[in-house]
Motif scaffolding. Structure first.
Motif, short mmCIF file in Angstrom:
data_model
loop_
_atom_site.label_atom_id
_atom_site.label_comp_id
_atom_site.label_asym_id
_atom_site.label_seq_id
_atom_site.Cartn_x
_atom_site.Cartn_y
_atom_site.Cartn_z
N GLY A 183 57.66 140.75 16.98
CA GLY A 183 58.12 140.77 18.35
C GLY A 183 57.27 140.00 19.34
N PHE A 184 56.60 138.93 18.87
CA PHE A 184 55.82 138.11 19.80
C PHE A 184 56.75 137.51 20.86
CE2 PHE A 184 51.94 138.75 17.86
CZ PHE A 184 50.94 137.92 18.38
N ASP A 185 56.23 137.36 22.06
CA ASP A 185 57.03 136.83 23.16
C ASP A 185 57.38 135.36 22.96
OD1 ASP A 185 57.03 139.23 25.00
OD2 ASP A 185 54.88 138.92 24.75
N GLU A 186 56.43 134.60 22.39
CA GLU A 186 56.67 133.18 22.10
C GLU A 186 55.96 132.82 20.80
OE1 GLU A 186 55.53 130.57 25.33
OE2 GLU A 186 55.82 132.19 26.79
N VAL A 187 56.59 131.99 20.01
CA VAL A 187 55.96 131.44 18.80
C VAL A 187 56.24 129.94 18.77
CG1 VAL A 187 55.83 131.46 16.30
CG2 VAL A 187 56.23 133.60 17.53
N HIS A 188 55.18 129.14 18.79
CA HIS A 188 55.31 127.69 18.83
C HIS A 188 54.70 127.11 17.56
CE1 HIS A 188 56.29 127.77 23.19
NE2 HIS A 188 55.51 128.84 23.17
N THR A 189 55.43 126.20 16.92
CA THR A 189 54.97 125.60 15.67
C THR A 189 54.83 124.08 15.83
OG1 THR A 189 57.23 125.38 14.85
CG2 THR A 189 56.06 127.41 14.31
N GLY A 190 54.22 123.45 14.82
CA GLY A 190 54.10 121.99 14.82
C GLY A 190 53.10 121.44 15.80
N ILE A 191 52.19 122.26 16.28
CA ILE A 191 51.18 121.80 17.24
C ILE A 191 49.97 121.30 16.45
CG2 ILE A 191 49.73 122.45 19.20
CD1 ILE A 191 51.80 124.78 19.60
N GLY A 192 49.60 120.05 16.64
CA GLY A 192 48.57 119.47 15.79
C GLY A 192 49.07 119.34 14.36
N THR A 193 50.32 118.98 14.21
CA THR A 193 51.02 118.79 12.94
C THR A 193 51.51 120.11 12.34
OG1 THR A 193 49.70 116.81 12.49
CG2 THR A 193 50.98 117.69 10.67
N SER A 229 28.67 123.07 10.44
CA SER A 229 29.46 122.60 11.60
C SER A 229 30.83 123.27 11.61
CB SER A 229 29.61 121.08 11.57
OG SER A 229 28.36 120.44 11.58
N GLU A 230 31.46 123.24 12.76
CA GLU A 230 32.72 123.94 12.95
C GLU A 230 33.48 123.29 14.10
OE1 GLU A 230 35.81 125.88 13.42
OE2 GLU A 230 34.61 126.85 11.85
N ASP A 231 34.73 122.89 13.87
CA ASP A 231 35.42 122.16 14.93
C ASP A 231 35.98 123.05 16.03
OD1 ASP A 231 37.86 123.11 13.95
OD2 ASP A 231 38.70 121.13 13.57
N PHE A 232 35.77 124.36 15.93
CA PHE A 232 36.01 125.23 17.07
C PHE A 232 35.14 124.79 18.25
CE2 PHE A 232 35.38 129.52 19.18
CZ PHE A 232 36.67 129.63 19.68
N ALA A 233 34.06 124.06 17.95
CA ALA A 233 33.20 123.50 19.00
C ALA A 233 34.01 122.66 19.99
CB ALA A 233 32.10 122.65 18.38
N ASP A 234 35.02 121.95 19.51
CA ASP A 234 35.84 121.12 20.39
C ASP A 234 36.59 121.98 21.41
OD1 ASP A 234 35.21 118.59 19.21
OD2 ASP A 234 36.49 119.13 17.54
N MET A 235 37.09 123.12 20.97
CA MET A 235 37.78 124.02 21.89
C MET A 235 36.81 124.61 22.91
SD MET A 235 40.56 125.99 19.47
CE MET A 235 41.66 125.03 18.40
N MET A 275 45.06 119.30 17.99
CA MET A 275 45.75 120.28 18.84
C MET A 275 45.43 120.03 20.32
SD MET A 275 45.57 123.92 16.76
CE MET A 275 47.09 124.60 17.47
N LEU A 276 44.17 119.72 20.61
CA LEU A 276 43.79 119.45 22.00
C LEU A 276 44.48 118.19 22.52
CD1 LEU A 276 40.00 120.29 21.73
CD2 LEU A 276 41.71 121.61 22.97
N GLN A 277 44.55 117.17 21.68
CA GLN A 277 45.22 115.93 22.09
C GLN A 277 46.70 116.16 22.38
OE1 GLN A 277 44.34 113.42 18.74
NE2 GLN A 277 42.24 113.00 19.40
N GLU A 278 47.28 117.13 21.71
CA GLU A 278 48.69 117.44 21.92
C GLU A 278 48.89 118.51 22.99
OE1 GLU A 278 50.79 118.11 18.26
OE2 GLU A 278 49.99 116.28 17.33
#
Length: 397
Positions: free
Chosen positions: A46-56, A337-343, A150-153
């Motif tokens: 029952g999520f209010d919104e579900v979005h797919t295909g973000i960052g491929t 390293s961890e690319d969560f750093a970009d977020m 994902m950030l670029q999109e």
């Protein structure tokens, strides 16, 4: 461990999800099945919104909490898990071993995804928070730039967050021991490709060759000594050559070779110094041996910076689950390293390590994630949402 009771009751469901994901590992930007599992679960809860295909192949779920007084319900908190596997042939021996040859969840991303799904199911049922929870399921963390894609999109333009939190399992042999380091916690990483082109020849006549195998072997030794002889001992840095490809026959001296690897660092000045020395060494060897050597660098990971105040909040949320005696601040940064750093460069937040039974290291064919931490991690994710988006109490009469 005092995990949230409603999550503990669903431990068997979490284990089922985890084992299914482990059986079907997918590499970065190929996580179509994993993303479909995630999206289907969020919709069914029952999520209010579900979005797919973000960052491929990324998935974002939006969940609104209960109404609140005073406008606090406008705040938005993000929680993130990565979904991709590694190109490793599994040798763990578990009953739910990988069914995809040459693919394995050897870093626990199947566990991260499961834990975040556990928090999602609980919070979708309880709505015990004010404001909006943003659930980010990210592809391609293992060096392919999934966070940046994902950030670029437009990740945070489409789904704004005031703060965001991530988590990683650690096979420390200390189940439920949660740690983080404020400030610079994880190293930045620069990947490199070095291509050598010399002159091939018959193996019986090496004098006619410009032997890239011998030159490449010497080059690797030179690269591995850069840090010890150029970087101050107080500046953390690691250079690792991880691949050396050349040759195809017993009786042929090869004409080309490729060397790849990584530089790990906490200072861009140190990174630039190391890259400069690598270029100089390659230029010198190319000139001295009469061959061509090309070097290319790829900036893959930023230094991960944990916000101090939000790190305190994260440790407090973890303490609610595992107990105050099982949370701690790390003294030293970690060279991984961890690319969560970009977020975290875009939105303040924090990244937590959660220990579990077993000591086989990450990225090892025999690695096994202890499934007992699944409800623990799910509870920590849920508690950070509940504590950062608290519901105001109604005034008493």
């Amino acid at each position: 461990m005092p995990v949230i009771p409603a999550i503990h009751e669903r431990s068997a469901d979490l284990l089922s999800i985890f084992e299914d994901l482990h059986r079907h590992p997918e590499l970065g930007f190929e996580e179509s099945r994993t993303a479909a599992v995630v999206a289907d679960k969020l919709r069914s809860w029952g999520f209010d919104e579900v979005h797919t295909g973000i960052g491929t192949t990324g998935v974002v779920g939006i969940l609104h909490g209960r109404g609140t007084r005073g406008g606090a319900g406008n705040r938005r908190v993000g929680v993130r898990a990565d979904m991709d596997a590694l190109p490793i042939e599994e040798a763990s021996g578990v009953a739910y071993t990988s069914g995809n040859p040459g693919r394995m969840h050897a870093c626990g991303h199947d566990g991260h995804t499961t834990m975040l799904l556990g928090a999602a199911q609980y919070l979708a049922a309880s709505r015990g928070f004010a404001g909006t929870a943003v659930f980010v399921f990210q592809p391609a963390e293992e060096g392919l730039g999934g966070a940046r894609r994902m950030l670029q999109e437009g990740l945070f333009e489409r789904f704004p967050c005031d703060e965001i939190y991530g988590m990683h399992n650690q096979p420390t042999g200390k189940p439920g021991h949660a740690t983080l380091r404020k400030g610079a916690a994880l190293a930045g990483a620069s990947f490199f490709d070095i291509h050598l082109r010399g002159r091939g020849s018959h193996a019986a006549m090496p004098h006619q060759a410009r032997d890239v195998l011998v030159i490449g072997a010497y080059l690797i030794q030179q690269l591995q000594s850069i840090v010890s002889r150029n970087v101050r001992a107080t500046d953390a840095c690691v250079v690792s050559c991880t691949q050396f490809h050349t040759g195809s026959a017993y009786n042929v001296i090869p004409e080309t070779a490729t060397i790849t690897g990584t530089i790990r660092f906490f200072s861009t000045d140190v990174r630039d110094l190391v890259q400069s020395r690598m270029r100089a060494i390659c230029e010198g060897l190319a000139l001295g041996h009469g061959i061509a050597i090309d070097v290319a660098f790829h900036e893959i990971f930023d230094v991960l910076l944990n916000d101090a105040e939000l790190s305190d909040a994260y440790l407090a949320a973890a303490a609610d689950v595992v107990g105050a005696g099982n949370v701690a601040e790390e003294d030293a940064p970690f060279m991984g390293s961890e690319d969560f750093a970009d977020m975290l460069r875009r939105v303040p937040g924090s990244y937590l390590n959660l220990g579990h039974a077993g000591t086989v290291p990450l990225h090892n064919p025999a690695f096994v994630l202890d499934p007992d931490i699944l409800p623990v991690g799910a509870s920590i994710y849920a508690r950070i949402i509940e504590t950062r988006l608290p519901i105001d109490k109604e005034p008493t009469a």
